[in-house]
Enzyme design. Structure first.
Site, mmCIF file in Angstrom:
data_model
loop_
_atom_site.group_PDB
_atom_site.id
_atom_site.type_symbol
_atom_site.label_atom_id
_atom_site.label_comp_id
_atom_site.label_asym_id
_atom_site.label_seq_id
_atom_site.Cartn_x
_atom_site.Cartn_y
_atom_site.Cartn_z
ATOM 1 N N GLU A 90 -7.815 -3.390 -10.227
ATOM 2 C CA GLU A 90 -6.412 -3.416 -9.775
ATOM 3 C C GLU A 90 -5.481 -2.879 -10.859
ATOM 4 O O GLU A 90 -4.383 -3.397 -11.072
ATOM 5 C CB GLU A 90 -5.997 -4.852 -9.418
ATOM 6 C CG GLU A 90 -6.864 -5.533 -8.387
ATOM 7 C CD GLU A 90 -6.642 -5.033 -6.970
ATOM 8 O OE1 GLU A 90 -5.822 -4.116 -6.764
ATOM 9 O OE2 GLU A 90 -7.309 -5.556 -6.073
ATOM 10 N N ILE A 171 7.084 -2.138 -3.177
ATOM 11 C CA ILE A 171 5.774 -1.517 -3.402
ATOM 12 C C ILE A 171 4.694 -2.575 -3.570
ATOM 13 O O ILE A 171 3.596 -2.443 -3.036
ATOM 14 C CB ILE A 171 5.820 -0.606 -4.668
ATOM 15 C CG1 ILE A 171 6.774 0.566 -4.450
ATOM 16 C CG2 ILE A 171 4.427 -0.113 -5.054
ATOM 17 C CD1 ILE A 171 6.303 1.610 -3.467
HETATM 18 P P1 TMP Z 1 -7.780 -3.502 -3.171
HETATM 19 O O1 TMP Z 1 -7.569 -2.099 -3.620
HETATM 20 O O2 TMP Z 1 -8.740 -4.255 -4.036
HETATM 21 O O3 TMP Z 1 -8.107 -3.621 -1.750
HETATM 22 O O4 TMP Z 1 -6.415 -4.287 -3.420
HETATM 23 C C1 TMP Z 1 -5.168 -3.687 -3.370
HETATM 24 C C2 TMP Z 1 -4.056 -4.696 -3.596
HETATM 25 O O5 TMP Z 1 -2.818 -4.005 -3.712
HETATM 26 C C3 TMP Z 1 -3.846 -5.698 -2.466
HETATM 27 O O6 TMP Z 1 -3.518 -6.969 -3.010
HETATM 28 C C4 TMP Z 1 -2.640 -5.192 -1.718
HETATM 29 C C5 TMP Z 1 -1.849 -4.527 -2.814
HETATM 30 N N1 TMP Z 1 -1.001 -3.403 -2.400
HETATM 31 C C6 TMP Z 1 0.316 -3.364 -2.852
HETATM 32 O O7 TMP Z 1 0.774 -4.252 -3.574
HETATM 33 N N2 TMP Z 1 1.107 -2.309 -2.482
HETATM 34 C C7 TMP Z 1 0.650 -1.277 -1.715
HETATM 35 O O8 TMP Z 1 1.415 -0.353 -1.429
HETATM 36 C C8 TMP Z 1 -0.724 -1.325 -1.262
HETATM 37 C C9 TMP Z 1 -1.265 -0.212 -0.413
HETATM 38 C C10 TMP Z 1 -1.498 -2.406 -1.625
HETATM 39 MG MG MG Z 2 -10.560 -4.278 -4.835
#
Ligand code: TMP
Ligand code: MG
Ligand code: ZN
Length: 198
Positions: A90, A171
């Site tokens: 992340e 965001i």
């Molecule tokens: P992941 O890539 O492990 O699935 O997790 C992505 C994380 O990022 C999830 O908690 C959702 C968050 N996120 C945002 O905060 N803003 C965004 O624009 C997007 C697409 C995801």
């Molecule tokens: Mg992930």
């Protein structure tokens, strides 16, 4: 001439949500652990979706991690002896300081593996990711499957009560299946920007 091969480089794993970024990060970490080399795993404290002190993938792969609030904490954990590798999941949530941390550690011989979303819900580059992608020696872009049409998905759709989110939404919004879907370019929808540009 010194022909000795030196360790120390940056690997980026990027893509949309549900593309398997964390799975791939964990796979690389496990291989390092099998080789009995030291690897430290970090994740920003903001991401507490599944667990604190663990990196957890959507299909429930997990490994112990160090939750960090500031990028400086990475240096603290890398002293007194540098690990063979560090992994950050992340990474899109971290500030620009992480660029120098990755570069410095890689220069010192540490293998730096980072995973993060290349694009936010708007379909635009996410925070520091473009810079990390440019600086990395090795880049792996993973795709998911579009939940609308089944094509390769390269974007993440944010849904609010089942409807596409508005461009002006914040965001950062931690979440998973209830708020986000993997989508292809053509099925990805963002409600309009104020100036009328899509
Ligand atoms: P992941 O890539 O492990 O699935 O997790 C992505 C994380 O990022 C999830 O908690 C959702 C968050 N996120 C945002 O905060 N803003 C965004 O624009 C997007 C697409 C995801
Ligand atoms: Mg992930
Ligand atoms: Zn699609």
């Amino acid at each position: 001439m010194n022909l000795q091969v030196k360790d120390g480089w940056i690997e980026v794993i990027a893509g949309s949500m549900y593309a398997g970024k964390t799975e791939e990060l964990l796979r690389r970490v496990r291989r390092i652990q099998f080789a009995k080399k030291k690897v430290l795993i970090f994740k920003p404290k903001i991401d507490n979706r599944y667990s604190s002190n663990e990196v957890v993938s959507h299909d429930n792969g997990r490994i112990e991690s160090i939750d960090i609030e500031t990028t400086e904490e990475i240096y603290t954990h890398c002293a007194p002896e540098l690990p063979y590798a560090i992994a950050i999941d992340e990474v899109q949530f971290l500030g620009p300081e992480v660029i120098d941390v990755c570069e410095n550690l890689a220069d010192k011989g540490v293998r730096v593996i980072v995973a993060g979303l290349d694009k936010n819900f708007r379909g635009e580059p996410f925070g520091i990711m473009p810079e990390l992608l440019a600086r990395a020696e090795f880049v792996t872009k993973l795709d998911a499957i579009c939940q609308v049409c089944g094509a390769p998905a390269t974007r993440t759709q944010r849904l609010i009560n089942g409807e596409p989110a508005h461009y002006n939404d914040p965001i950062i919004k931690v979440g998973a299946k209830e708020q986000y879907e993997a989508r292809c370019r053509h099925c990805h929808v963002v409600l309009e920007k104020p100036n009328g540009k899509k």
